[in-house]
Design a protein around this motif. Structure first.
Motif, PDB file in Angstrom:
ATOM      1  N   PRO A  56      14.814 -40.658   2.849  1.00  0.00           N
ATOM      2  CA  PRO A  56      13.682 -39.986   3.497  1.00  0.00           C
ATOM      3  C   PRO A  56      12.404 -40.040   2.662  1.00  0.00           C
ATOM      4  O   PRO A  56      11.312 -40.231   3.205  1.00  0.00           O
ATOM      5  N   MET A  57      12.532 -39.879   1.350  1.00  0.00           N
ATOM      6  CA  MET A  57      11.374 -39.992   0.467  1.00  0.00           C
ATOM      7  C   MET A  57      10.789 -41.402   0.523  1.00  0.00           C
ATOM      8  O   MET A  57       9.564 -41.582   0.652  1.00  0.00           O
ATOM      9  N   LEU A  58      11.660 -42.415   0.451  1.00  0.00           N
ATOM     10  CA  LEU A  58      11.221 -43.808   0.518  1.00  0.00           C
ATOM     11  C   LEU A  58      10.487 -44.100   1.823  1.00  0.00           C
ATOM     12  O   LEU A  58       9.466 -44.796   1.832  1.00  0.00           O
ATOM     13  N   GLY A  77       2.679 -40.016   3.137  1.00  0.00           N
ATOM     14  CA  GLY A  77       3.236 -40.283   1.815  1.00  0.00           C
ATOM     15  C   GLY A  77       2.561 -39.490   0.720  1.00  0.00           C
ATOM     16  O   GLY A  77       3.220 -38.961  -0.181  1.00  0.00           O
ATOM     17  N   LEU A  78       1.249 -39.384   0.801  1.00  0.00           N
ATOM     18  CA  LEU A  78       0.517 -38.604  -0.203  1.00  0.00           C
ATOM     19  C   LEU A  78       0.929 -37.139  -0.144  1.00  0.00           C
ATOM     20  O   LEU A  78       1.208 -36.514  -1.182  1.00  0.00           O
ATOM     21  N   GLU A  79       0.986 -36.599   1.059  1.00  0.00           N
ATOM     22  CA  GLU A  79       1.369 -35.192   1.207  1.00  0.00           C
ATOM     23  C   GLU A  79       2.805 -34.965   0.758  1.00  0.00           C
ATOM     24  O   GLU A  79       3.120 -33.995   0.079  1.00  0.00           O
ATOM     25  N   MET A  80       3.694 -35.899   1.114  1.00  0.00           N
ATOM     26  CA  MET A  80       5.091 -35.749   0.730  1.00  0.00           C
ATOM     27  C   MET A  80       5.284 -35.827  -0.781  1.00  0.00           C
ATOM     28  O   MET A  80       6.166 -35.166  -1.345  1.00  0.00           O
ATOM     29  N   SER A  81       4.461 -36.605  -1.462  1.00  0.00           N
ATOM     30  CA  SER A  81       4.588 -36.695  -2.922  1.00  0.00           C
ATOM     31  C   SER A  81       4.365 -35.338  -3.572  1.00  0.00           C
ATOM     32  O   SER A  81       5.055 -34.977  -4.530  1.00  0.00           O
ATOM     33  N   LEU A 137       6.848 -33.441   8.209  1.00  0.00           N
ATOM     34  CA  LEU A 137       6.468 -34.770   7.737  1.00  0.00           C
ATOM     35  C   LEU A 137       7.559 -35.801   8.031  1.00  0.00           C
ATOM     36  O   LEU A 137       7.272 -36.933   8.439  1.00  0.00           O
ATOM     37  N   LEU A 138       8.823 -35.419   7.847  1.00  0.00           N
ATOM     38  CA  LEU A 138       9.912 -36.353   8.126  1.00  0.00           C
ATOM     39  C   LEU A 138      10.048 -36.612   9.624  1.00  0.00           C
ATOM     40  O   LEU A 138      10.367 -37.731  10.043  1.00  0.00           O
TER      41      LEU A 138
END
Length: 411
Positions: free
Chosen positions: A79-81, A309-313, A329-330
């Motif tokens: 999910p992160m990827l 991606g920026l927010e998830m980081s 986000l996911l």
């Protein structure tokens, strides 16, 4: 927190110096039963060898070792990827992404055993204290949280070694250990020691997973990776599950010196810290997935995914995994991930991961449209109307008297 009411504590245990000292300290200060919990998320076998005996010999009543490797890859790493989360442009979040799964199963064990409290060995300077405790509070707000590094008077490695000697508890750790390390199947991090001065070059003993480029093969290696809905399912035409895939890519990537990063990052609490990270397999996976994304995602989707991606980081780095925002986000990225299907051929050479071929059944790329040669599907004259419409605002602004850009041309 009423100490006299705490009768049973579940400790996130690594077998290292800190948690080895924490077990007798908890018993001494809380007069409670201490249960050691070990999350197997792919750390070295050496660190897991005899870990139950180590915990019992340090004073734990029992030790639970839970294999979470596949869950870690499938429910956290992928999910992160898929969001493209990379902290501050370089860090693939290897330590940060491991904390929520460790905390979740620690809480599950604590509730199963009717424990009164959970405990972690994170220091008061780092990010992990926030990540663990945010997760604890999100999942089981009624459990007490014990953070020894914010309570005890022990201040150094020397103090911990003296304390264990006083308690007659054996440890293989010595003062010769230079670095602080964290390891899982996704990455290895190295901090402390001579790395604390950013002017010092990272010595070769800093890196424990990947080869020095001088010692990597002089010939490139090619990998054919098949991707289905954002997951790598085949390496060189052989079907692999998620665990075998990452293990194999780690081994191959490390041989070619892939995935070394030496950065200074901004910790959550405001302190800058230097870390040397090794993510060989993860770097290959990231590049392969991005290669298919380039074929299938249009401009607006790429823009949207970049924002996600920026927010998830920050969500991952700041320990906010168990929040509605992370779920949101996911959910937002899922429809894009379903399009990520295709085959990539990658060249590995001297620390580089180079995509040399890529194709996808969902590709939006058209050679006929992109060609510089003559084609019958696109009229160059059509661009004139497009530019006129696109530049309406620019034309209007150019006629304004207060247009600074035009004024500067006249001066």
């Amino acid at each position: 927190m009423k100490i006299d009411k705490i009768k049973k504590i579940v400790l996130a245990y690594s077998g290292g110096l800190d948690t080895s000292a924490i077990i007798p300290w908890l018993k001494e200060n809380y007069n409670a039963e201490v249960i050691a919990y070990v999350a197997n998320i792919g750390q070295s076998q050496e660190s897991l060898n005899n870990i139950e005996d180590k915990a019992i010999n340090s004073g734990a009543s029992s030790c639970y070792v839970i294999d979470l490797r596949k869950k870690f890859i499938e429910e956290y790493i992928y999910p992160m990827l898929h969001t493209g989360a990379i902290y501050e442009g370089n860090y693939l979040l290897g330590t940060a992404i491991a904390r929520p799964i460790i905390a979740k199963f620690q809480i599950k064990l604590a509730l199963k055993l009717h424990a009164s409290a959970v405990c972690h060995g994170s220091t008061g300077k780092g990010n992990d204290q926030v990540r663990f405790e945010n997760a604890y509070i999100s999942l089981a707000p009624n459990l007490d949280i014990i953070a020894p590094w914010r309570q005890w008077k022990l201040q150094s490695r020397q103090d911990l070694l003296k304390y264990l000697k006083l308690k007659n508890i054996h440890t293989s750790v010595t003062l010769k250990k230079i670095y602080s390390r964290d390891e899982n199947i996704w990455h290895t991090s190295t901090e402390g020691g001579d790395l604390e001065n950013p002017w010092n070059v990272a010595q070769e003993n800093c890196w424990i997973t990947t080869k020095n480029l001088i010692n990597t093969p002089d010939n490139p290696e090619f990998l054919t990776l098949v991707i289905n809905k954002g997951h790598i399912i085949s390496i060189n035409h052989k079907i692999v599950n998620s665990l075998d895939c990452l293990n194999k890519l780690n081994k191959i990537g490390a041989t070619h010196g892939i995935g070394r990063v030496d950065i200074v990052e901004n910790r959550l609490i405001g302190i800058k810290s230097r870390g040397c990270y090794e993510t060989p397999g993860g770097t290959i996976m990231k590049v392969a997935i991005q290669a298919i994304e380039q074929l299938v995602l249009d401009k607006e989707c790429v823009k949207w995914k970049t924002q996600i991606g920026l927010e998830m980081s920050y969500i991952i780095y700041d320990g906010k995994w168990f929040t509605p925002l992370r779920h949101s986000l996911l959910d937002a990225i899922k429809c894009l991930v379903d399009l990520i299907n295709g085959t990539v051929i990658i060249k590995l050479y001297k620390g580089n991961v180079i995509v040399v071929q890529k194709k996808s059944p969902n590709s939006l790329y058209s050679q006929e449209l992109a060609t510089f040669n003559e084609d019958k599907s696109y009229s160059h004259k059509d661009a004139e109307g497009f530019i006129k419409i696109l530049s309406i605002t620019s034309r209007m602004r150019a006629t304004c008297n207060d247009n600074n850009d035009i004024s500067n041309l006249k001066n």
